[in-house]
Enzyme design. Structure first.
Site, PDB file in Angstrom:
ATOM      1  N   TYR A 146       0.748  -1.247   0.012  1.00  0.00           N
ATOM      2  CA  TYR A 146      -0.035  -0.123  -0.085  1.00  0.00           C
ATOM      3  C   TYR A 146       0.867   1.120  -0.028  1.00  0.00           C
ATOM      4  O   TYR A 146       1.604   1.383   1.051  1.00  0.00           O
ATOM      5  CB  TYR A 146      -0.883  -0.150   1.099  1.00  0.00           C
ATOM      6  CG  TYR A 146      -1.829   1.246   1.357  1.00  0.00           C
ATOM      7  CD1 TYR A 146      -2.826   1.400   0.204  1.00  0.00           C
ATOM      8  CD2 TYR A 146      -1.697   1.993   2.223  1.00  0.00           C
ATOM      9  CE1 TYR A 146      -3.830   2.246   0.258  1.00  0.00           C
ATOM     10  CE2 TYR A 146      -3.053   3.151   2.326  1.00  0.00           C
ATOM     11  CZ  TYR A 146      -3.630   3.261   1.279  1.00  0.00           C
ATOM     12  OH  TYR A 146      -4.807   4.343   1.315  1.00  0.00           O
ATOM     13  N   ASP A 240       9.034   3.515   0.722  1.00  0.00           N
ATOM     14  CA  ASP A 240       7.730   4.026   1.303  1.00  0.00           C
ATOM     15  C   ASP A 240       8.072   3.629   2.732  1.00  0.00           C
ATOM     16  O   ASP A 240       7.721   2.496   3.207  1.00  0.00           O
ATOM     17  CB  ASP A 240       6.601   3.417   0.843  1.00  0.00           C
ATOM     18  CG  ASP A 240       5.436   3.677   1.468  1.00  0.00           C
ATOM     19  OD1 ASP A 240       5.536   4.662   2.477  1.00  0.00           O
ATOM     20  OD2 ASP A 240       4.110   3.609   0.903  1.00  0.00           O
ATOM     21  N   LYS A 268       2.983   9.317   9.114  1.00  0.00           N
ATOM     22  CA  LYS A 268       2.497   8.828  10.465  1.00  0.00           C
ATOM     23  C   LYS A 268       3.297   9.254  11.490  1.00  0.00           C
ATOM     24  O   LYS A 268       2.942  10.065  11.977  1.00  0.00           O
ATOM     25  CB  LYS A 268       2.910   7.183  10.298  1.00  0.00           C
ATOM     26  CG  LYS A 268       1.745   6.556   9.024  1.00  0.00           C
ATOM     27  CD  LYS A 268       1.481   5.224   9.136  1.00  0.00           C
ATOM     28  CE  LYS A 268       0.026   4.961   8.641  1.00  0.00           C
ATOM     29  NZ  LYS A 268       0.074   4.145   7.419  1.00  0.00           N
TER      30      LYS A 268
HETATM   31  C1  LIG Z   1      -0.308   4.499   5.783  1.00  0.00           C
HETATM   32  C2  LIG Z   1       0.565   4.261   4.543  1.00  0.00           C
HETATM   33  C3  LIG Z   1       0.357   5.141   3.639  1.00  0.00           C
HETATM   34  C4  LIG Z   1      -0.594   6.306   3.202  1.00  0.00           C
HETATM   35  O1  LIG Z   1      -0.411   7.120   4.084  1.00  0.00           O
HETATM   36  P1  LIG Z   1      -1.700   8.219   4.417  1.00  0.00           P
HETATM   37  O2  LIG Z   1      -1.424   9.151   5.411  1.00  0.00           O
HETATM   38  O3  LIG Z   1      -2.897   7.365   5.064  1.00  0.00           O
HETATM   39  O4  LIG Z   1      -2.029   8.790   3.123  1.00  0.00           O
HETATM   40  C5  LIG Z   1       1.320   4.805   2.550  1.00  0.00           C
HETATM   41  N1  LIG Z   1       2.301   3.904   2.480  1.00  0.00           N
HETATM   42  C6  LIG Z   1       2.420   3.091   3.640  1.00  0.00           C
HETATM   43  C7  LIG Z   1       3.419   1.977   3.663  1.00  0.00           C
HETATM   44  C8  LIG Z   1       1.551   3.381   4.665  1.00  0.00           C
HETATM   45  O5  LIG Z   1       1.745   2.403   5.754  1.00  0.00           O
END
Ligand SMILES: *Cc1c(COP(=O)(O)O)cnc(C)c1O
Length: 437
Positions: A146, A240, A268
């Site tokens: 994701y 990411d 986060k």
């Molecule tokens: C949570 C998450 C996202 C998206 O972040 P948002 O602040 O919810 O848009 C992207 N990549 C990873 C690995 C995530 O855990």
């Protein structure tokens, strides 16, 4: 403990009349586990309390940001102080510079930072930069990973999308999806093949530890091999680290696995519970961004003073090595105890449960394991997870309401919290075992 959700039920029905599905992000609706989500009144340390007065030990932690726990004193003070000085100027502030400097101490190979508001934005921006820097169009991503909900990333997306059983979303143009190449995680040959077959690959984006199909660590040498393969073909490697950044170590997965990415997406934890994200990378690439360069990226709330204050207050105590040692200890105790409890319920011998962990990220997979990629995660017995989840909730432990999420431990979790969790798990595994066919 007897969890009663009478008020939550009424409040959630009311929410469903005005909010789509009663929530503002899909997994929160309990679609994957059934039942009514507790409606939360407040959080304190490692615990959250719902409007019915039930208190739970929380392993969701806002889906990752709250590494210091809920309503941590220094964070609350920092936000409060910032709020009294004004909630946004759309102008430079000294704190924005300070936060960027902290991020660069964690990622010393990088020289520039752009602050923004969400992980989705950070991944989107990193991808745009990679395309601009290479003059190429395609992006490689891993199945189930994701990277936020930008169009080109909603191709076999994880978490919510995986749970909902829609691997890609309506509304995403086929032409956009066609710019994304999907490979299995932990499969270096698939990446090499993709790079050889298509000379138009700008970058590979990867979660260095997959967190959005549950916790799936990289196999030894995989991340280093990715860097070599990308560079051999003139493509960039984007990490990411939205979830793993400041979660696995102060320097994120790049410190833990001793590997460097060309661009890193963060969010986060760096916002300390407020919306904040960043892309960090070398000056040569980052300075392509406007106003230094031609690649457009902007945001009304980018570098918001409250979010920046919360981020600085959260990152400060993480700079001590003791913080990650403590998280590692709690994680190891929890994982070992869970494994023991699952074994006692006969689930390990029956190849029904496997527990995977990276630092303070952990998942109890209801499958034989090891889970090395999305394909393996899909073999999980999600009904057994749902039974386990509800038994834990009933015992006062709040887990993510989906098999395909990571649990998060915070520095507010005590050894007593872990013990209580393991007591609850002993019973919950038994009730999950009784559901197995
Ligand atoms: C949570 C998450 C996202 C998206 O972040 P948002 O602040 O919810 O848009 C992207 N990549 C990873 C690995 C995530 O855990």
């Amino acid at each position: 403990m007897m969890v009663r959700l009478a008020k939550s039920k009424v409040a959630f029905e009311q929410a469903c009349r005005v909010l789509v599905g009663g929530v503002n992000s899909p997994v929160r609706a309990f679609g994957a586990v059934g039942g009514t989500p507790p409606v939360i009144a407040f959080g304190e340390g490692a615990k959250i309390t719902d409007i019915d007065g039930n208190t739970y030990i929380d392993y969701v932690c806002g889906y990752g940001p709250l590494i210091l726990g809920h309503a941590q004193e220094q964070v609350v003070t920092a936000i409060t102080k910032a709020a009294t000085r004004g909630s946004g100027f759309g102008a430079p502030t000294e704190d924005q510079t300070q936060l960027a400097e902290v991020l660069l101490t964690a990622y010393p190979q990088a020289q520039r930072v752009r602050l923004m508001n969400s992980g989705t934005e950070a991944c989107m921006t990193a991808i745009r930069l990679a395309r601009a820097a290479t003059g190429r169009n395609k992006i490689i991503k891993c199945a189930g990973a994701y990277h936020g909900h930008a169009d080109s990333m909603l191709v076999q997306a994880g978490s919510g999308a995986l749970t909902l059983g829609v691997p890609s979303s309506p509304g995403v143009p086929a032409a956009t999806a066609a710019t994304t190449i999907v490979v299995p995680f932990n499969d270096i040959d698939a990446v090499r093949k993709a790079l050889e077959a298509d000379k138009d690959v700008a970058a590979m984006i990867v979660e260095p530890v997959c967190g959005n199909i549950g916790t799936v660590p990289p196999q030894k040498g995989y991340l280093q091999a990715l860097a070599r393969a990308c560079h051999a073909h003139g493509a960039l490697l984007i990490f990411d680290e939205v979830m793993t950044g400041f979660r696995l170590a102060f320097g994120g997965a790049q410190e833990v696995y001793d590997v460097l990415a060309d661009l890193t997406a963060l969010a986060k934890i760096i916002g300390g519970g407020l919306p904040l994200a960043a892309v960090v990378g070398p000056a040569a690439t980052m300075d392509l961004l406007a106003p230094a360069g031609p690649v457009y990226q902007a945001g009304t709330h980018s570098g918001n003073p409250l979010a920046v204050a919360a981020g600085l207050a959260t990152l400060a105590p993480l700079r001590t090595s003791a913080a990650y040692g403590r998280l590692e200890g709690l994680g190891a105790d929890l994982a070992a105890g869970l494994r023991q409890a699952a074994a006692k319920a006969g689930l390990v011998a029956a190849d029904r449960v496997c527990i995977q962990r990276a630092g303070s990220m952990l998942t109890v997979f209801f499958t034989a394991g090891p889970v090395t990629n999305y394909q393996a995660a899909r073999t999980c017995d999600t009904r057994a997870y749902a039974a386990f989840f509800h038994a834990m909730l009933e015992a006062g432990v709040n887990l993510p309401p989906s098999q395909f999420e990571s649990w998060f431990i915070s520095l507010a979790h005590s050894d007593g919290d872990i013990r209580h969790t393991l007591d609850a798990a002993a019973d919950a595994f038994s009730s999950a075992a009784a559901r197995l066919t």
